[in-house]
Design an enzyme around this catalytic site. Structure first.
Site, mmCIF file in Angstrom:
data_model
loop_
_atom_site.group_PDB
_atom_site.id
_atom_site.type_symbol
_atom_site.label_atom_id
_atom_site.label_comp_id
_atom_site.label_asym_id
_atom_site.label_seq_id
_atom_site.Cartn_x
_atom_site.Cartn_y
_atom_site.Cartn_z
ATOM 1 N N HIS A 99 -55.727 65.052 -48.569
ATOM 2 C CA HIS A 99 -55.719 66.184 -49.487
ATOM 3 C C HIS A 99 -54.704 67.194 -48.963
ATOM 4 C CE1 HIS A 99 -56.897 68.630 -52.763
ATOM 5 N NE2 HIS A 99 -57.581 69.527 -52.083
ATOM 6 N N CYS B 296 -50.405 56.604 -72.447
ATOM 7 C CA CYS B 296 -49.374 55.617 -72.763
ATOM 8 C C CYS B 296 -48.149 56.342 -73.331
ATOM 9 C CB CYS B 296 -49.913 54.622 -73.786
ATOM 10 S SG CYS B 296 -48.643 53.558 -74.491
ATOM 11 N N ASP C 57 -56.488 76.765 -53.088
ATOM 12 C CA ASP C 57 -56.395 75.397 -53.608
ATOM 13 C C ASP C 57 -56.192 75.464 -55.119
ATOM 14 O OD1 ASP C 57 -56.820 72.791 -54.585
ATOM 15 O OD2 ASP C 57 -58.077 72.279 -52.866
ATOM 16 N N CYS D 47 -47.885 55.069 -77.311
ATOM 17 C CA CYS D 47 -48.859 55.406 -78.356
ATOM 18 C C CYS D 47 -49.826 56.516 -77.946
ATOM 19 C CB CYS D 47 -49.628 54.158 -78.778
ATOM 20 S SG CYS D 47 -50.893 53.650 -77.598
ATOM 21 N N CYS E 9 -51.382 49.010 -77.155
ATOM 22 C CA CYS E 9 -50.058 48.545 -77.591
ATOM 23 C C CYS E 9 -49.397 47.651 -76.542
ATOM 24 C CB CYS E 9 -49.166 49.724 -77.972
ATOM 25 S SG CYS E 9 -48.530 50.662 -76.578
ATOM 26 N N CYS F 233 -53.446 65.994 -56.417
ATOM 27 C CA CYS F 233 -53.376 67.135 -55.488
ATOM 28 C C CYS F 233 -52.007 67.305 -54.833
ATOM 29 C CB CYS F 233 -54.485 67.080 -54.449
ATOM 30 S SG CYS F 233 -54.804 65.467 -53.743
ATOM 31 N N GLU G 236 -58.395 73.440 -57.637
ATOM 32 C CA GLU G 236 -59.763 73.930 -57.812
ATOM 33 C C GLU G 236 -59.808 75.398 -58.221
ATOM 34 O OE1 GLU G 236 -62.635 71.595 -56.875
ATOM 35 O OE2 GLU G 236 -60.864 70.515 -57.505
HETATM 36 ZN ZN LIG Z 1 -49.991 52.348 -75.954
#
Ligand SMILES: [Zn+2]
Length: 296
Positions: free
Chosen positions: A159, A74, A176, A77, A109, A132, A179
């Site tokens: 991918h 978020c 990759d 928060c 929130c 990816c 990975e």
């Molecule tokens: Zn929040």
């Protein structure tokens, strides 16, 4: 997805050539540290050439520097968020190539957090996160900045990854970044249990169907029904010829020799299966949902 998308993927490779982008990438990479690691791996007699060790060092650094995003934190928060659909990008997001913005809701929130899916690799060096697509995109630029021959590898089953040309091994190597995988092309078929139809590599020097490097058993393949085979071959060849037009005859010769060696390499793959580990990146349920948990 039609052939237009192939042309788009090909022409998109030139963005990694821009001087400003390369400069930004070079400012970002801890060059001295990576060179030192590569030198020390080389002098300790580990298999491979300097470039191989350099890419492995870059992979290792990048894996802890770039973050994987399932649901973003978020904005307000820092709490956990849940998906709430998608929105078109705002101008300041579209500016960096975001075509879609995922929206997340914080239960704590109750505010919304935007997750723009940026396509501008320079922007990704600032946001340092994604899935990816973002990983492969940013990593392509970093490999380019190290002056390597790089492919952006597109897979029809959602991918993307890279390949680099290894002067030591004299062949294209699977890379990759999600990975931290170097030269493990069977990680998808055997590690993730992923079935694939098309795998196509794009670079500023050509476009190539490299599916056979990644799909070596019939039971790891999916039907190839997106393109007419002859048309696909023709399009990729056309793109390649076009890209090599500006090269010197000598360079063109070098690249066609590489193509021949690569063709022989891909022809040589018989049915084989090595022991690979399950997918490391992404939340387990998300990985399972994509059929990439090695259980399918
Ligand atoms: Zn929040």
């Amino acid at each position: 997805m039609g052939v237009e998308e192939l042309f788009h993927l090909s022409s998109n490779q030139s963005i990694y050539e821009h001087e400003v982008a390369i400069g930004k990438a070079l400012d970002t990479i801890p060059l001295a540290e990576l060179y030192e690691q590569a030198e020390s791996a080389l002098s300790s007699g580990k298999e491979g050439g300097f470039e191989d060790h350099l890419v492995m060092a870059l992979l290792k650094w990048f894996k802890q520097w770039f973050k994987w995003v399932n649901s973003p934190e978020c904005d307000r928060c820092g709490g956990e968020t849940n998906p709430r659909g998608a929105e078109p990008p705002r101008p300041e997001e579209a500016k960096y190539g975001a075509r879609a913005v995922e929206i997340y809701h914080c239960e704590k929130c109750r505010t919304l957090t935007r997750f723009p899916r940026y396509n501008d690799p320079v922007r990704l060096l600032e946001t340092r996160c994604g899935r990816c697509g973002e990983w492969a995109n940013a990593f392509t630029l970093l490999l380019k900045a190290l002056d390597l021959d790089v492919r952006y590898v597109w897979n029809a089953e959602d991918h993307v990854w890279n390949e680099v040309y290894s002067p030591f091994h004299e062949r294209w190597i699977h890379v990759d970044s999600c990975e931290e995988a170097y030269d493990r092309p069977l990680i998808y078929a055997d590690g993730w249990g992923k079935k694939m139809s098309y795998v196509i590599g794009f670079s500023v020097t050509g476009a190539r169907d490299v599916t056979r490097r990644y799909v070596r058993r019939p039971d790891a393949s999916l039907p190839r029904n997106r393109f007419n085979e002859a048309e696909l071959e023709q399009v990729l060849q056309g793109i390649t010829i076009d890209l090599r037009q500006r090269m010197t005859a000598e360079m063109r010769e070098i690249y066609s020799e590489r193509d021949e060696v690569e063709e022989a390499e891909m022809m040589s793959y018989q049915e084989e299966q090595v022991v690979e580990v399950p997918r490391q990146s992404g939340a387990p349920d998300w990985v399972a949902q994509r059929g990439e948990d090695g259980r399918s």
